[in-house]
Design a protein around this motif. Structure first.
Motif, short mmCIF file in Angstrom:
data_model
loop_
_atom_site.label_atom_id
_atom_site.label_comp_id
_atom_site.label_asym_id
_atom_site.label_seq_id
_atom_site.Cartn_x
_atom_site.Cartn_y
_atom_site.Cartn_z
N VAL A 35 8.19 88.03 -77.82
CA VAL A 35 7.15 87.62 -78.75
C VAL A 35 6.48 88.91 -79.21
O VAL A 35 5.97 89.67 -78.37
N PHE A 91 3.40 89.91 -80.90
CA PHE A 91 2.09 89.44 -81.34
C PHE A 91 1.30 90.57 -81.99
O PHE A 91 0.48 90.35 -82.86
N LYS A 120 3.54 99.45 -80.22
CA LYS A 120 4.07 98.25 -79.59
C LYS A 120 5.33 97.77 -80.30
O LYS A 120 6.27 97.30 -79.65
N PHE A 179 1.23 86.11 -85.44
CA PHE A 179 -0.10 86.70 -85.70
C PHE A 179 0.01 88.12 -86.28
O PHE A 179 0.74 88.32 -87.25
N TRP A 180 -0.62 89.12 -85.71
CA TRP A 180 -0.61 90.46 -86.31
C TRP A 180 0.79 91.05 -86.32
O TRP A 180 1.07 91.94 -87.13
N ASN A 217 2.96 91.59 -89.53
CA ASN A 217 2.91 92.80 -90.37
C ASN A 217 4.18 93.65 -90.26
O ASN A 217 4.57 94.31 -91.22
N LEU A 242 -8.68 88.27 -95.78
CA LEU A 242 -7.95 88.53 -94.54
C LEU A 242 -6.65 89.28 -94.82
O LEU A 242 -6.35 90.29 -94.19
N MET A 287 -7.25 92.92 -96.00
CA MET A 287 -7.61 93.77 -94.86
C MET A 287 -6.41 94.00 -93.96
O MET A 287 -6.22 95.07 -93.41
N ASN A 288 -5.63 92.95 -93.80
CA ASN A 288 -4.52 92.97 -92.84
C ASN A 288 -3.20 93.39 -93.49
O ASN A 288 -2.14 93.18 -92.97
N THR A 309 3.27 78.68 -87.68
CA THR A 309 1.84 78.38 -87.56
C THR A 309 1.00 79.53 -88.11
O THR A 309 0.06 79.33 -88.88
N LEU A 362 -1.43 79.58 -91.38
CA LEU A 362 -2.83 79.97 -91.22
C LEU A 362 -3.20 81.06 -92.22
O LEU A 362 -4.26 81.04 -92.83
N PHE A 396 6.05 89.28 -73.76
CA PHE A 396 5.02 89.08 -74.79
C PHE A 396 4.42 90.44 -75.07
O PHE A 396 3.82 91.06 -74.19
N ILE A 397 4.61 90.95 -76.28
CA ILE A 397 4.23 92.32 -76.59
C ILE A 397 3.12 92.36 -77.61
O ILE A 397 3.23 91.78 -78.66
#
Lengths: 166, 166, 166
Positions: free
Chosen positions: A16, A18, A24, A48-49, A52, A71, A74-75, A128, A132, A165-166
């Motif tokens: 994963v 994340f 990372k 999530f992040w 990117n 969002l 910025m992201n 998901t 979002l 999970f990273i």
């Protein structure tokens, strides 16, 4: 006899990703590509992040509603422009890290991603998180073929020997 | 019958310690030492910022080229001087945490590392990170016997029941 | 035949939730609740900053000694008031994230926790962290039935197919 660990030599790794940080992401793709080169079946689930890392340069900045646009603006970022989790210094850190990597003849992240694709690493983007953030399939690099949810990830993970999970 | 989980009672744990923060290092060594005390075979693979946990005090600040020297100077630190991931406050947080740990009769991190070594925990330092940062074996504490790459880690991990990325 | 992966169809997931951030807690409970809904047996082990996710609102701010009181006051928070790991902006980020989640008909974190409990997710709070912070069972929501150490976690984890450190 170690039956459970030798199902026809097929071993699986699921990661994963994340985090949206360069260091990372480098760790994730080093593990993924090494495992794939060793003949293991590898899946990376970007959430999530971590999305990117697989964003198409210049894309994914819009979205429905001002909150999403803010969002996503910025992201913004992609494999070539990720921050470091430490010593980022407004981009100076990643710039230095890339120079050190080149000096060590390490591939830059975007080429590690291309290599992962060639090695057959399966890249899934989390539905998901995408919902979002108001993103769509076109916001991602073509190496990412599938948008999938946690159930798809878990179905892979429970068949894998190595889950991180990273 | 649960054959796959009872291969002669030998269970394995591998941890990737990517983070160089005191709280995460404490979590890693608490898991590692508990597992080793339970008779499990434990490997910790130190990579990237996690290498700080096993740096020999006062070492690892140099390296070839000004960028490495700058990186290694900024990134100096060892088990006794790691920051907290939260509430670090320029070292006040870790100082308080150490006092609270002593009050609870918990071992400080550097003694947990010594204990891990006595319990037979296998500590590997990541060759890729070490090359990138321009470090060498002498920059690390003697408990770390092996410098190894992702393939060595994966070979351990795929035989382990518990794999965590910390 | 893939015996080791079909022990009466019972599969297990254990998560260590070390982080006290909203985005990581959402990832943990999305995985936990999806796995539980798929019939897997799920355990979450809350440790260190992750304890905030299961703190009872308004509780857990005291403790013996001024250092613990200061730590617990700074580290106050519960499922409704966690920061984001990125773009927190003094609470503006989490507020926006909650609005976006509601718009997508996603459950807020506190309801995901209630759902996890209904689905039979086993929630353990780490005894070592609790001792360190000077907290007690009453500081946590009633869904958390057990306070346990690393040995209990490892005993679960070594029987699980999927283990993640979040």
């Amino acid at each position: 006899m170690n039956m459970d660990k030798n199902k026809g030599d097929e071993k699986r790794v699921t990661l994963v990703l994340f985090s949206g940080e360069m260091d990372k992401a480098l760790a994730a793709f080093t593990i993924a590509n090494t495992a794939a080169a060793m003949g293991m079946q590898v899946t990376i689930f970007f959430t999530f992040w971590g999305l990117n890392v697989i964003k198409r340069p210049g894309r994914g900045r819009g979205g429905r509603g001002w909150m999403r646009r803010m969002l996503n603006w910025m992201n913004r970022g992609n494999a070539r422009s990720l921050p470091l989790s430490k010593f980022n210094f407004a981009g100076l850190g990643p710039w230095m890290m890339k120079r050190l990597m080149r000096e060590q003849r390490m591939l830059p992240l975007e080429e590690m991603i291309a290599q992962a694709h060639k090695l057959g690493v399966n890249m899934l983007a989390c539905s998901t998180s995408i919902g979002l953030m108001g993103l769509s399939k076109d916001d991602f690099i073509p190496e990412v073929e599938t948008i999938a949810g946690a159930a798809t990830f878990l179905n892979e993970a429970r068949q894998a020997e190595v889950n991180l999970f990273i």
